[in-house]
Design a protein around this motif. Sequence first.
Motif, PDB file in Angstrom:
ATOM      1  N   ILE A   1       0.838  -1.205   0.000  1.00 37.08           N
ATOM      2  CA  ILE A   1       0.000   0.000   0.000  1.00 37.08           C
ATOM      3  C   ILE A   1       0.873   1.254   0.000  1.00 37.08           C
ATOM      4  O   ILE A   1       0.557   2.240  -0.669  1.00 37.08           O
ATOM      5  N   SER A   2       2.009   1.212   0.721  1.00 35.92           N
ATOM      6  CA  SER A   2       2.910   2.368   0.735  1.00 35.92           C
ATOM      7  C   SER A   2       3.396   2.677  -0.674  1.00 35.92           C
ATOM      8  O   SER A   2       3.350   3.834  -1.118  1.00 35.92           O
TER       9      SER A   2
ATOM     10  N   MET B   1       0.649   4.129  -2.781  1.00 36.02           N
ATOM     11  CA  MET B   1       0.348   5.526  -2.460  1.00 36.02           C
ATOM     12  C   MET B   1       1.405   6.453  -3.041  1.00 36.02           C
ATOM     13  O   MET B   1       1.084   7.529  -3.559  1.00 36.02           O
TER      14      MET B   1
ATOM     15  N   ARG C   1      -3.396  23.390  -2.899  1.00 33.31           N
ATOM     16  CA  ARG C   1      -4.444  22.630  -2.232  1.00 33.31           C
ATOM     17  C   ARG C   1      -4.081  21.136  -2.200  1.00 33.31           C
ATOM     18  O   ARG C   1      -4.267  20.460  -1.197  1.00 33.31           O
ATOM     19  N   LEU C   2      -3.548  20.658  -3.309  1.00 34.44           N
ATOM     20  CA  LEU C   2      -3.215  19.227  -3.384  1.00 34.44           C
ATOM     21  C   LEU C   2      -2.015  18.865  -2.504  1.00 34.44           C
ATOM     22  O   LEU C   2      -1.900  17.723  -2.081  1.00 34.44           O
TER      23      LEU C   2
ATOM     24  N   TYR D   1      -1.596  19.545   0.454  1.00 34.02           N
ATOM     25  CA  TYR D   1      -2.102  19.072   1.750  1.00 34.02           C
ATOM     26  C   TYR D   1      -2.368  17.590   1.701  1.00 34.02           C
ATOM     27  O   TYR D   1      -1.981  16.840   2.598  1.00 34.02           O
ATOM     28  N   LEU D   2      -3.025  17.167   0.619  1.00 32.52           N
ATOM     29  CA  LEU D   2      -3.351  15.747   0.500  1.00 32.52           C
ATOM     30  C   LEU D   2      -2.074  14.912   0.436  1.00 32.52           C
ATOM     31  O   LEU D   2      -1.900  13.956   1.193  1.00 32.52           O
TER      32      LEU D   2
ATOM     33  N   THR E   1       0.152  14.823   3.584  1.00 35.90           N
ATOM     34  CA  THR E   1      -0.435  13.947   4.606  1.00 35.90           C
ATOM     35  C   THR E   1      -0.231  12.491   4.223  1.00 35.90           C
ATOM     36  O   THR E   1       0.127  11.654   5.058  1.00 35.90           O
ATOM     37  N   LEU E   2      -0.448  12.223   2.946  1.00 38.71           N
ATOM     38  CA  LEU E   2      -0.332  10.847   2.465  1.00 38.71           C
ATOM     39  C   LEU E   2       1.090  10.314   2.648  1.00 38.71           C
ATOM     40  O   LEU E   2       1.306   9.216   3.163  1.00 38.71           O
TER      41      LEU E   2
ATOM     42  N   PHE F   1       1.966   9.804   6.221  1.00 44.44           N
ATOM     43  CA  PHE F   1       1.349   8.559   6.681  1.00 44.44           C
ATOM     44  C   PHE F   1       2.201   7.359   6.260  1.00 44.44           C
ATOM     45  O   PHE F   1       2.485   6.460   7.061  1.00 44.44           O
TER      46      PHE F   1
ATOM     47  N   VAL G   1       4.077   4.635   8.675  1.00 48.27           N
ATOM     48  CA  VAL G   1       3.869   3.194   8.514  1.00 48.27           C
ATOM     49  C   VAL G   1       5.210   2.479   8.357  1.00 48.27           C
ATOM     50  O   VAL G   1       5.426   1.407   8.920  1.00 48.27           O
TER      51      VAL G   1
ATOM     52  N   ARG H   1       5.771  24.700   7.961  1.00 49.36           N
ATOM     53  CA  ARG H   1       5.655  25.813   8.893  1.00 49.36           C
ATOM     54  C   ARG H   1       6.083  27.145   8.262  1.00 49.36           C
ATOM     55  O   ARG H   1       5.746  28.201   8.784  1.00 49.36           O
TER      56      ARG H   1
ATOM     57  N   THR I   1      -6.272  24.857   6.687  1.00 47.47           N
ATOM     58  CA  THR I   1      -6.538  23.514   6.178  1.00 47.47           C
ATOM     59  C   THR I   1      -5.828  22.475   7.041  1.00 47.47           C
ATOM     60  O   THR I   1      -6.394  21.431   7.385  1.00 47.47           O
TER      61      THR I   1
ATOM     62  N   ILE J   1      -7.359  19.204   8.993  1.00 44.94           N
ATOM     63  CA  ILE J   1      -6.838  17.841   8.808  1.00 44.94           C
ATOM     64  C   ILE J   1      -6.442  17.252  10.157  1.00 44.94           C
ATOM     65  O   ILE J   1      -6.728  16.083  10.458  1.00 44.94           O
TER      66      ILE J   1
ATOM     67  N   PHE K   1      -1.879  -3.345  12.162  1.00 45.70           N
ATOM     68  CA  PHE K   1      -1.672  -3.180  10.733  1.00 45.70           C
ATOM     69  C   PHE K   1      -2.896  -3.620   9.939  1.00 45.70           C
ATOM     70  O   PHE K   1      -3.164  -3.105   8.872  1.00 45.70           O
TER      71      PHE K   1
ATOM     72  N   PHE L   1      -4.453   0.598   9.990  1.00 43.12           N
ATOM     73  CA  PHE L   1      -3.772   0.980   8.748  1.00 43.12           C
ATOM     74  C   PHE L   1      -4.755   1.102   7.572  1.00 43.12           C
ATOM     75  O   PHE L   1      -4.816   2.154   6.930  1.00 43.12           O
TER      76      PHE L   1
ATOM     77  N   LEU M   1      -8.084   8.996   4.200  1.00 45.66           N
ATOM     78  CA  LEU M   1      -7.197  10.129   3.884  1.00 45.66           C
ATOM     79  C   LEU M   1      -7.788  11.082   2.846  1.00 45.66           C
ATOM     80  O   LEU M   1      -7.862  12.286   3.067  1.00 45.66           O
TER      81      LEU M   1
ATOM     82  N   TRP N   1      -9.137  14.991   3.267  1.00 46.12           N
ATOM     83  CA  TRP N   1      -8.536  16.117   2.557  1.00 46.12           C
ATOM     84  C   TRP N   1      -9.602  16.920   1.818  1.00 46.12           C
ATOM     85  O   TRP N   1      -9.631  18.132   1.832  1.00 46.12           O
TER      86      TRP N   1
ATOM     87  N   THR O   1     -10.314  20.890   2.490  1.00 48.25           N
ATOM     88  CA  THR O   1      -9.960  21.945   1.539  1.00 48.25           C
ATOM     89  C   THR O   1     -11.182  22.661   0.967  1.00 48.25           C
ATOM     90  O   THR O   1     -11.038  23.466   0.057  1.00 48.25           O
TER      91      THR O   1
END
Lengths: 334, 383
Positions: free
Chosen positions: A16-17, A20, A49-50, A52-53, A56-57, A60, A64, A125, B287, B291, B355, B359, B366, B370, B374
């Motif tokens: 999955i990692s 992604m 905007r993207l 952020y997604l 985060t992804l 994550f 993991v 930041r 944003t 989140i 997991f 997970f 996710l 998002w 947004t």
Amino acid sequence: MIFQPAIIALLLAAGISLFMLLAAAPFAVRVIRHWDVASGSERQLQLERLTYLFSTLVAFVCLVQILAALLFVFNADKMSVMFVGAMCAVGALNVNAFGFPALYAQLALFFLATLWLAINHVDSRARDYPLVRLKYGLLLAAIPLFALSLYLQLQYFLGLKADVITSCCGSMFSEQASTLASEVSALPPKPALIGFYGGLCAAIGISIWHWLRPRDGSGYLTGIGALAGFGAALAGILAFVSLYIYEHPHHHCPFCILKPDYAYQGYWLYIPLFTGAAAGMSAGVLRLFSRRPTLAPIINITSRALAGVAAVGFGLFLAVATLMIWRSNLILLD
Amino acid sequence: MPMKTWIEKQRHLIDFTLASLARRKAKNLGLLFIYTLLVFVLASVALYAHALRTEAQKVLASSPEIVLQRLVAGRHDLIPPGYLEQIGQNVRLRGVQKMEGRLWGYYYDSVVKANYTFMAPRDMQIPRGEIIVGPALERSRGLAAGNGISFRSYSGELHTFIVAEVLPQTSELVSADLVLMHEEDFRAFFKYPEGHWTDIAMSVANPQEVRNVAIKLLSTLPDSRPILRDEVLRTYASIFDWREGLMLALLSAAILAFGIFAWEKAAGLSAEERREIGILKAIGWETGDVIKMKFWEGLLVSLLAFLLGYVAAYLHVFHLDAMIFEPVLKGWAVLYPRFTLPPHIDGLQIATLFFFTVFPYTAAVLVPIWRAATTDPDTVMRS
């Protein structure tokens, strides 16, 4: 031996990692090509905007991978009962040629993941996201490593057949063998002891120095010190800390200390050590970007905090190791 | 100081998240219930398989290191007279502490339609005509100490025995279907040829010598088949692992369904939630903050579901004897021993479970999170 719960979990995590990251790759290319924080165009707004997604992804995925590194070692140790001649993780990892490479790849991912998280932290930041290209460039560069790790794990786990006779830690870490690990373990205890305490105390000292006065010079030294301290710590574990734990003058294995027979003492050593090393190295790398005006104050705070974590991690490791040596009944040095 | 403000900030975020979760009870309770159920099912499988593994290990801990059988045409055959002595003379086995012939066999009881294990133990003094029985026999045939019981032997004769004793329940996993008797009784009952044994048990003190002893035995007695305790243990462990892994693989469909469910739940924001996020952003939330809030929401739900599901699974396995998964994981026999498994929690198992549940859940929510975070305040407030 694919139908083992922990193996399924590890492969699931690696798969999955990678998936992604591959999903994030086209976006990473777009960011590297078109990112322009000064522009107010539609495309830039969409990119912002993207991020952020995808930040985060990827964060994550990094988390993991950190957990997966722990699970991998834990699982290798547990699996050793399945193989004749394997008494700990070394035997289980030696069952086929892919075991140790898979471990090294997983550990490399661990350090890469912590570094990426640190960069992401300071970047998100700063008002103008100055490291965004670097972040996504790093992501693209990491994809082959993720793919390699998944490939090695698949090869390793698919190639496992219970009952294969494997070489155990006794032969690999005995003084006669000529692998790298055995040379380290053959270090006489006294120089190893000096290197161990010297290296770690230096790493702790530099980290505290950087914590007190966060400057570039001390920051780079913190990174180098963390690397050196990490090396000294591993050499020390091989050369004498493990001997004191096993109370046996010839058993150098760095994995057996993870076993319940030794009250899981290894985790008390490795978790602070890896935390400290990852934090110290990240602090060193972050200092490279301290010249950027928008980043400077943030990096000062972050590298200082990371140096603090490194000092505490190494300090804890040193304290635990010293306690174990002290409590041991083995006498190596008069 | 920054650490303290950071903690303060997270605390307020958690406060806010809890209040917002409580505002939408029905939706969140539904998710929590499904989530808990998934953890419960997976944790039950893992706990039960692990308990069986440890139990098998415990049972085998006191069995001999090597059991030597003799093969004729690839089938298990009796140990002829002189075989034992031959091992002593021709094969110098260093490290073997004790070596003795064992007498045991199976007896089919047509009354309860089950097999008993008859055995003549060497280390117990059982008077002729008396037997000691296992707890499963006590249950199925209604026996108690002092009762008499007759078995029709394979030669057609009826043999009557007095039950001297019933073995304690604590050892039931090994002794459920056991019938212990005197050696002479055993030989007479089965018409067992004089001087023959069923197999040979050897105890080896040094675990590292076991393999060498076995190799030596094989090279000097090619018709023998040494069975090592370690191999039996490994086989049990891998069988239970395999069964557990297979169950988990089958249940992966459930995990996938749960992932889709979680995605749907997270994506299907109600108009009210949309407004809430819009207002938050209008009053200055970033944003990243939204989140974070959603992340706390997911973490709180996950941890609660994990805790509830794990505790429920623990109760199910160790207090209700895992009634749902027992037939798949345990295996089957007519006189299956009744046993309570010793409670055991394992770190690897919890990490693995984590997991399998948290997970996929996080991965699934996710993108919807998002999307929610947004949304522009003005579009929300205008609609």
